[in-house]
Design a protein around this motif. Structure first.
Motif, mmCIF file in Angstrom:
data_model
loop_
_atom_site.group_PDB
_atom_site.id
_atom_site.type_symbol
_atom_site.label_atom_id
_atom_site.label_comp_id
_atom_site.label_asym_id
_atom_site.label_seq_id
_atom_site.Cartn_x
_atom_site.Cartn_y
_atom_site.Cartn_z
ATOM 1 N N GLY A 130 0.828 -1.200 0.000
ATOM 2 C CA GLY A 130 0.000 0.000 0.000
ATOM 3 C C GLY A 130 0.862 1.249 0.000
ATOM 4 N N LYS A 131 0.266 2.344 0.498
ATOM 5 C CA LYS A 131 0.935 3.636 0.418
ATOM 6 C C LYS A 131 2.070 3.770 1.432
ATOM 7 C CE LYS A 131 -2.893 6.024 -0.464
ATOM 8 N NZ LYS A 131 -3.884 6.825 0.111
ATOM 9 N N ASP A 187 -9.393 -3.286 7.316
ATOM 10 C CA ASP A 187 -9.043 -1.970 6.771
ATOM 11 C C ASP A 187 -10.304 -1.476 6.071
ATOM 12 O OD1 ASP A 187 -5.975 -0.685 5.928
ATOM 13 O OD2 ASP A 187 -7.749 0.112 4.898
ATOM 14 N N ARG A 188 -10.473 -0.154 6.041
ATOM 15 C CA ARG A 188 -11.697 0.332 5.382
ATOM 16 C C ARG A 188 -11.547 0.296 3.862
ATOM 17 N NH1 ARG A 188 -11.308 6.813 6.353
ATOM 18 N NH2 ARG A 188 -9.459 7.062 5.119
ATOM 19 N N ASP A 189 -10.323 0.113 3.403
ATOM 20 C CA ASP A 189 -10.040 0.163 1.977
ATOM 21 C C ASP A 189 -10.094 -1.241 1.356
ATOM 22 O OD1 ASP A 189 -9.062 1.453 -0.406
ATOM 23 O OD2 ASP A 189 -7.195 0.383 -0.035
ATOM 24 N N ALA A 229 -6.826 -2.652 0.039
ATOM 25 C CA ALA A 229 -5.898 -3.124 1.076
ATOM 26 C C ALA A 229 -6.232 -4.567 1.455
ATOM 27 C CB ALA A 229 -5.982 -2.214 2.306
ATOM 28 N N GLN A 287 -13.069 -6.229 5.209
ATOM 29 C CA GLN A 287 -13.129 -4.798 4.904
ATOM 30 C C GLN A 287 -14.148 -4.117 5.806
ATOM 31 O OE1 GLN A 287 -14.771 -3.689 1.135
ATOM 32 N NE2 GLN A 287 -14.457 -1.508 1.571
#
Ligand SMILES: C[S@@+](CC[C@H](N)C(=O)[O-])C[C@H]1O[C@@H](n2cnc3c(N)ncnc32)[C@H](O)[C@@H]1O
Length: 371
Positions: free
Chosen positions: A167-168, A253-255, A258, A279
């Motif tokens: 991820g980021k 994770d809310r994403d 992810a 999620q």
């Protein structure tokens, strides 16, 4: 100069994590483990260096410091470098490169020092030098003592060879493993990461519980050295049967992306059956059934241009969820700003020194079991 049978092996880590890396190295029964700035040294031979690459979760790389000599000027450096038994360590058919650093020494030009050593190796061994070689010879000249090491790892060890997707702001696996250890995690309890990103904490925790060696599937620079023995390495690498952990490991994770990444990464690491990823946002987080364990989380970091209010609200909501629903669980929270940690309202213990995670200084905030 023949390479010593036993020499110093240096395991590098981010400054601030040396003590916890030493704990891991001692637990893995390496000899004479000593904490030094930027890492841990142990005593061993080439097989110990292989084993360090294979088994130590917290080290970024493993250097074999196999020769040392005094040199007060470049001509002397080159002459002495000719006497190193390069042929016993390097292969004449494998390209190498040399990196040098100088500190507090008469020789101060690291580029020139590297060139002289490279020349000596080429002349002694006939091996080709190349900028993008897989083998790096490192010369550290400190107080006129030149220590010669080989980077036995090659690619940094947080690259376990499983992650297809990140991820980021991924937590490096090596650092995730040391933070888990600092939280007292030893594989014998469930672990929850409610902002799991690419799944580093959950996957590391599951692998530790299953007794899987972190370097089991990747390649290392030492495989290209003259000291390598493929059959002995296969014996060492051969997996002991994986343990069957009594617990499961949970990421959310809310994403959606992810969660997809985490599932793919866990599958590639062979721990999909131990890890559950869902999620949802932290507001929907609840503890899994069964005994309490460890919640470990690194929420989005604060940066200068970031929305302070939004982040503060996020940390407050995380703290509230954990305080109200996670009695009996210990918390480990990694972030870069003390005010964000404090916004959670969690009863943190005194912190240890901050550590650099990809250029950002982060601190681990821990609690005892919540009441
Ligand atoms: C710094 S990253 C975590 C990186 C992760 N430890 C890894 O190794 O990849 C923070 C994560 O928090 C997630 N996140 C942000 N707000 C959230 C919320 N309210 N609920 C759940 N997840 C959230 C983001 O989607 C992001 O994946």
């Amino acid at each position: 100069m023949a390479p010593a049978d036993h020499f110093e092996i240096f395991l590098a880590t981010a400054p601030g994590l040396e003590a916890v890396l030493r704990e891991e190295v001692v637990a893995l029964r390496f000899r004479a483990a000593k904490q030094v700035p930027g890492g841990v040294t142990v005593n061993g031979n080439w097989r110990d260096a292989w084993r360090a690459n294979l088994e130590v979760r917290g080290a970024n790389k493993v250097l074999a410091r196999f020769a040392a000599f005094r040199a007060f000027h470049l001509t002397e450096l080159e002459k002495r470098a000719h006497h190193v038994a390069w042929g016993e360590v390097l292969r004449r058919d494998v390209p190498f490169r040399v990196e040098a650093t100088c500190r507090g020494s008469k020789i101060y030009h690291s580029g020139a020092a590297a060139q002289r050593i490279e020349k000596a190796i080429r002349e002694e061994l006939g091996a080709p030098a190349s900028e993008d070689a897989a083998i790096t010879v490192m010369a550290r000249i400190e107080s006129d003592l030149c220590t010669i090491s080989i980077d036995t790892s090659g690619e940094l060890l947080h690259k376990r060879g499983f992650k297809v997707a990140v991820g980021k702001a991924p937590m490096r696996e090596t650092m995730a493993a040391l933070f888990l250890r600092q939280c007292g995690y030893d594989g014998g309890e469930p672990v929850v990461d409610p902002m799991c990103g690419s799944g580093s904490f959950v996957i590391e925790a599951a692998e530790i519980a299953a007794g899987l060696k972190p370097g089991r599937e990747r390649h290392f620079a030492f495989e290209h050295l003259a000291t390598f023995d493929a059959a002995a390495w296969e014996d060492m690498r051969r997996a002991a049967p994986a343990a069957k952990p009594a617990f499961r490991f949970y990421g959310s994770d809310r994403d959606a992306g992810a969660i997809e990444m985490s599932r793919a990464n866990a599958a590639r690491a062979g721990v999909a059956a131990l890890a559950e990823f869902r999620q949802h946002a932290i507001s929907d987080l609840s503890p899994p059934a069964g005994p309490p364990g460890l919640v470990i989380v690194n929420p989005p970091y604060g940066d200068r241009i970031g929305d302070k209010k939004r982040l503060e609200a996020l940390y407050r909501a995380l703290g509230e969820t954990l305080c109200t629903r996670f009695a009996g669980w210990r918390i480990g929270l990694i972030t870069n700003e003390a005010w964000l940690a404090k916004a959670t309202g969690l009863p943190f213990l005194p912190t240890t020194a901050p550590v650099a995670n990809g250029g950002i200084r982060v601190t681990l905030w821990r609690t005892a079991a919540l009441t």
